[in-house]
Motif scaffolding. Sequence first.
Motif, PDB file in Angstrom:
ATOM      1  N   SER A 205       0.875  -1.139  -0.081  1.00  0.00           N
ATOM      2  CA  SER A 205       0.042   0.074  -0.137  1.00  0.00           C
ATOM      3  C   SER A 205       0.835   1.432   0.102  1.00  0.00           C
ATOM      4  CB  SER A 205      -0.951  -0.046   1.061  1.00  0.00           C
ATOM      5  OG  SER A 205      -0.408  -0.085   2.396  1.00  0.00           O
ATOM      6  N   TYR A 206       2.163   1.260   0.523  1.00  0.00           N
ATOM      7  CA  TYR A 206       2.887   2.125   0.738  1.00  0.00           C
ATOM      8  C   TYR A 206       3.440   2.452  -0.788  1.00  0.00           C
ATOM      9  CZ  TYR A 206       7.288   4.840   2.318  1.00  0.00           C
ATOM     10  OH  TYR A 206       8.239   5.955   2.461  1.00  0.00           O
ATOM     11  N   ILE A 207       3.818   1.391  -1.484  1.00  0.00           N
ATOM     12  CA  ILE A 207       4.620   1.732  -2.901  1.00  0.00           C
ATOM     13  C   ILE A 207       3.594   2.072  -3.806  1.00  0.00           C
ATOM     14  CG2 ILE A 207       5.706   0.555  -4.759  1.00  0.00           C
ATOM     15  CD1 ILE A 207       7.303  -1.089  -2.321  1.00  0.00           C
ATOM     16  N   LEU A 208       2.454   1.481  -3.744  1.00  0.00           N
ATOM     17  CA  LEU A 208       1.290   1.986  -4.911  1.00  0.00           C
ATOM     18  C   LEU A 208       0.913   3.208  -4.661  1.00  0.00           C
ATOM     19  CD1 LEU A 208      -0.822  -1.436  -4.995  1.00  0.00           C
ATOM     20  CD2 LEU A 208       0.630  -0.241  -6.603  1.00  0.00           C
ATOM     21  N   SER A 209       0.592   3.586  -3.186  1.00  0.00           N
ATOM     22  CA  SER A 209      -0.002   5.110  -3.210  1.00  0.00           C
ATOM     23  C   SER A 209       1.002   5.880  -3.343  1.00  0.00           C
ATOM     24  CB  SER A 209      -0.365   5.110  -1.569  1.00  0.00           C
ATOM     25  OG  SER A 209       0.595   4.842  -0.878  1.00  0.00           O
ATOM     26  N   PHE A 210       2.352   5.564  -3.256  1.00  0.00           N
ATOM     27  CA  PHE A 210       3.472   6.499  -3.707  1.00  0.00           C
ATOM     28  C   PHE A 210       3.287   6.680  -5.107  1.00  0.00           C
ATOM     29  CE2 PHE A 210       7.780   7.261  -5.080  1.00  0.00           C
ATOM     30  CZ  PHE A 210       7.817   8.618  -4.575  1.00  0.00           C
ATOM     31  N   ALA A 211       3.356   5.666  -5.770  1.00  0.00           N
ATOM     32  CA  ALA A 211       3.414   5.598  -7.313  1.00  0.00           C
ATOM     33  C   ALA A 211       2.225   6.330  -7.779  1.00  0.00           C
ATOM     34  CB  ALA A 211       3.387   4.051  -7.767  1.00  0.00           C
ATOM     35  N   VAL A 212       1.081   6.118  -7.324  1.00  0.00           N
ATOM     36  CA  VAL A 212       0.051   7.105  -7.760  1.00  0.00           C
ATOM     37  C   VAL A 212       0.068   8.569  -7.636  1.00  0.00           C
ATOM     38  CG1 VAL A 212      -2.554   7.381  -7.319  1.00  0.00           C
ATOM     39  CG2 VAL A 212      -1.722   4.920  -7.494  1.00  0.00           C
ATOM     40  N   PHE A 213       0.594   8.702  -6.562  1.00  0.00           N
ATOM     41  CA  PHE A 213       0.986  10.164  -6.039  1.00  0.00           C
ATOM     42  C   PHE A 213       1.814  10.849  -6.968  1.00  0.00           C
ATOM     43  CE2 PHE A 213       2.826  13.725  -4.086  1.00  0.00           C
ATOM     44  CZ  PHE A 213       1.914  14.068  -3.255  1.00  0.00           C
ATOM     45  N   VAL A 214       2.951  10.005  -7.353  1.00  0.00           N
ATOM     46  CA  VAL A 214       4.005  10.797  -8.210  1.00  0.00           C
ATOM     47  C   VAL A 214       3.153  10.843  -9.917  1.00  0.00           C
ATOM     48  CG1 VAL A 214       5.937   9.964  -9.503  1.00  0.00           C
ATOM     49  CG2 VAL A 214       5.816   9.709  -7.189  1.00  0.00           C
ATOM     50  N   LEU A 215       2.405   9.527 -10.021  1.00  0.00           N
ATOM     51  CA  LEU A 215       1.846   9.942 -11.435  1.00  0.00           C
ATOM     52  C   LEU A 215       0.695  11.073 -11.676  1.00  0.00           C
ATOM     53  CD1 LEU A 215       1.067   6.322 -12.426  1.00  0.00           C
ATOM     54  CD2 LEU A 215       2.715   7.651 -13.393  1.00  0.00           C
ATOM     55  N   GLY A 261       0.214   2.475   5.431  1.00  0.00           N
ATOM     56  CA  GLY A 261       0.921   2.297   4.123  1.00  0.00           C
ATOM     57  C   GLY A 261       0.667   3.501   3.114  1.00  0.00           C
ATOM     58  N   ILE A 262      -0.630   3.655   3.215  1.00  0.00           N
ATOM     59  CA  ILE A 262      -1.158   4.869   2.261  1.00  0.00           C
ATOM     60  C   ILE A 262      -0.689   6.226   2.708  1.00  0.00           C
ATOM     61  CG2 ILE A 262      -3.159   6.018   1.229  1.00  0.00           C
ATOM     62  CD1 ILE A 262      -4.526   3.297   1.441  1.00  0.00           C
ATOM     63  N   PHE A 263      -0.725   6.247   4.032  1.00  0.00           N
ATOM     64  CA  PHE A 263      -0.389   7.760   4.644  1.00  0.00           C
ATOM     65  C   PHE A 263       1.088   7.765   4.197  1.00  0.00           C
ATOM     66  CE2 PHE A 263       1.813   9.600   8.034  1.00  0.00           C
ATOM     67  CZ  PHE A 263       1.131  10.866   8.240  1.00  0.00           C
ATOM     68  N   LEU A 264       1.864   6.842   4.324  1.00  0.00           N
ATOM     69  CA  LEU A 264       3.532   6.936   4.212  1.00  0.00           C
ATOM     70  C   LEU A 264       3.536   7.248   2.534  1.00  0.00           C
ATOM     71  CD1 LEU A 264       5.149   3.957   5.996  1.00  0.00           C
ATOM     72  CD2 LEU A 264       4.592   6.180   6.975  1.00  0.00           C
ATOM     73  N   GLY A 265       3.013   6.757   1.860  1.00  0.00           N
ATOM     74  CA  GLY A 265       2.998   6.968   0.421  1.00  0.00           C
ATOM     75  C   GLY A 265       2.767   8.331  -0.040  1.00  0.00           C
ATOM     76  N   VAL A 266       1.746   8.722   0.514  1.00  0.00           N
ATOM     77  CA  VAL A 266       1.120  10.167   0.143  1.00  0.00           C
ATOM     78  C   VAL A 266       2.415  11.248   1.010  1.00  0.00           C
ATOM     79  CG1 VAL A 266      -0.504  11.982   0.764  1.00  0.00           C
ATOM     80  CG2 VAL A 266      -1.104   9.860   0.040  1.00  0.00           C
TER      81      VAL A 266
END
Lengths: 316, 439
Positions: A205-215, A261-266
């Motif tokens: 959830s960390y890596i995915l949410s980060f990827a989405v954020f970057v996109l 995980g989502i919090f970390l990604g964002v």
Amino acid sequence: MSSILKVSSNPHVRSKDTTARIMQYVVIALLPAAAFGVYNFGIHALLLILTTVATTVLAEYIYTRCMKKKSSIGDFSAVVTGLLLALNLPPMAPLWIGVIGGLFAIIVVKMLFGGLGQNFMNPALGARCFLLISFTSIMTNFDCDAYTGATPLAVIKSGEGSVALTDMIIGRTAGTIGETSMIALLAGAVFLLVMKVIDLRVPASYILSFAVFVLIFGGRGIDGTYLLSELAGGGLMLGAFFMATDYVTRPITKNGQYLFGIFLGVMTGIFRLFGPSAEGVSYAIILGNLLVPLIEQVTRPAAFGKRAVRKGGKQA
Amino acid sequence: MAKLTFHGGVHPWDGKALSKDKPMKAIVPQGEMVYPLSQHIGAPAVPVVKKGDRVLTGQKIAEAGGFVSAPIYATVSGTVKAIEPRRVVTGDMVNAIIIDNDRLFEEVSYTPNDPEALDKKEIVELIKEAGVVGMGGAGFPTHVKLSPKEPEKIEYVIANCAECEPYLTSDYRRMLEEPEKLVEGLKIILRLFDNAQGILAIEDNKPDCIALLGGLVENEERITVKALKTKYPQGAERQIIYATTGREINSSMLPADAGCVVDNVDTIVAVYHAVKEGRPLMNRIVTVTGDAVRDPRNFYVRIGMNYRDLIEEAGGFKSEPEKVVSGGPMMGFALFDLDVPTTKTASALLCMTRDEVSMMEPGPCINCGRCVEACPGRVVPRRLAVIAEHHDAEAFVANDGMECCECGCCSYVCPAKRQLTQSIKSMRKTVLANRKKQG
Ligand code: SF4
Ligand code: SF4
């Protein structure tokens, strides 16, 4: 005969898992990244790793002795802390940086809060941030024999020049000792997943949410190379698989782990794209650590048989 | 098809191979027989014999002490030696009738019935009179279970054939050797509930039982066999209801609230004996096993026999046991003393050469989440244990502490070897006791 029978509460059998075994698995999983770091940066990196680990273990031993408690170094958690901290240091940092960081991690972040399981912040990360604030120039200097200049993320951020993606994936770039090689880190992560030490909830959830954020906010549209560089560069892999998954400082509830995980990604996305530095993983995880009690509170599972009741069904 | 199962659970080493292929063997009791007056949940039974009386096998020696209670029968012939407190498996001293066995085994005669000719009330009455209680461990009087407020709302009668506790093979042997009694017993119970389907719920580590019982009920319209995934605690009441019907109940509900009645194998066979043969509950199957026993096996035991005699029958100890457990390793009671009687709820006697638990030192919780993952009650054992250690009853209840079924999974998986179940269990006891006090 009756006097020798042992009496205790159920259950009368236990699984083979122990704290020490879990920590040993984590150490094993970090070894590929450590080995690559030594190969990549040279012998000084090895000395730095050994110094840091020795410091954390000795610090914990001496602390418990002074407090007249039983030594806890047998659980291997001090080794994990030392190794993680070392992998987060620049390869050419003087050895005393490892010593100070190790002392801070064990004494201040871990033991003063009551030792293993009581700390609210990952000790290695806490120490890294302490070092970053206290010795900024040393901690942000990634010059070494092999590479001069900036880390891949800094290069990308500055918008001048580029780093070959294959180099980033293999790890032939500047950076901290253990963060550069995506392949070595993933190998360790797979080992931990297979041994069931960690699961994918937090890292994925960390890596995915980060990827989405970057996109969305990266400003480069759907650019695969750029996205992969953001994933492979910096401390993301090391952080997502080895530090965000730290049992003690991540939520214990399932849904809490996804939320965490989502919090970390964002947060990582915000720090990296909009912050002054190209990095953001460490600060994001520390911020997340502080939010864990709150996250656990709001994600407490409904007990078996109480789902219906909570949803407004019949109250028994 | 996805296997029928539940959330959480663990896979401990099952140890069943030790005794699973040993047929049930009847034991002839020798010494004195002890019958505690509390072998069930509810009011203790009341003696109807006195010191010096001669009794026959099958004679009632204590009658039910209320609606939620059960009578007790002599399982040998002999003289009442005393009525006095004796130690039972939990370590408590419980009032008990002691009978001096004269080894003549003179028995009263029983009147068999044709279940088809009986009405519902008569069936329940026969079960009640026979002293049948839940023999899986809880010991709840069966006639109470079979008398829900709205019997027409019962949709499933579940025969709990999971036997998910490691080491236990008593239900397994019963299913293999006397499957007809199980099916007949289930049919009798189904007569009480016009709208119910019978389910034989068996863990899939017993394919032979699934095949055998499946064949037997092939032409029974109201009975099906369902295979469950092998996982502990598949046979816990709430978990087996969920696995077979998808319905969830919590600790303050009864299976009947989900339209279910659950009974275990030996209980259903006891129902068969009670109704069809008119015989009271006098026997049960006990697995005597563990690495300290010379010849682990399954015994057809007369209730009241001393545990020591059971071990004798199993060839005695081949090594000195460090721990002896009445029941399975996950939920059983560790015994202070072997000198206790077999009761209606004693499913096994497990003798372990080494007590691995006492060699493990609990360390600090590392928050790994394994206990959360394993808990079938979907609570957070780690947090409950901390709350329990602070004796905070309010927070304990608020965090669903009462939803714990004491299955032991959390302690089993904990890498820090914390005594989670123990802490939670004693807090539950306190809360229940307080509730009772307040009425
Ligand atoms: S299993 Fe044990 S160590 Fe892991 S969270 Fe639960 S109590 Fe803590
Ligand atoms: S908390 Fe209770 S129900 Fe949950 S695993 Fe532990 S003993 Fe079982």
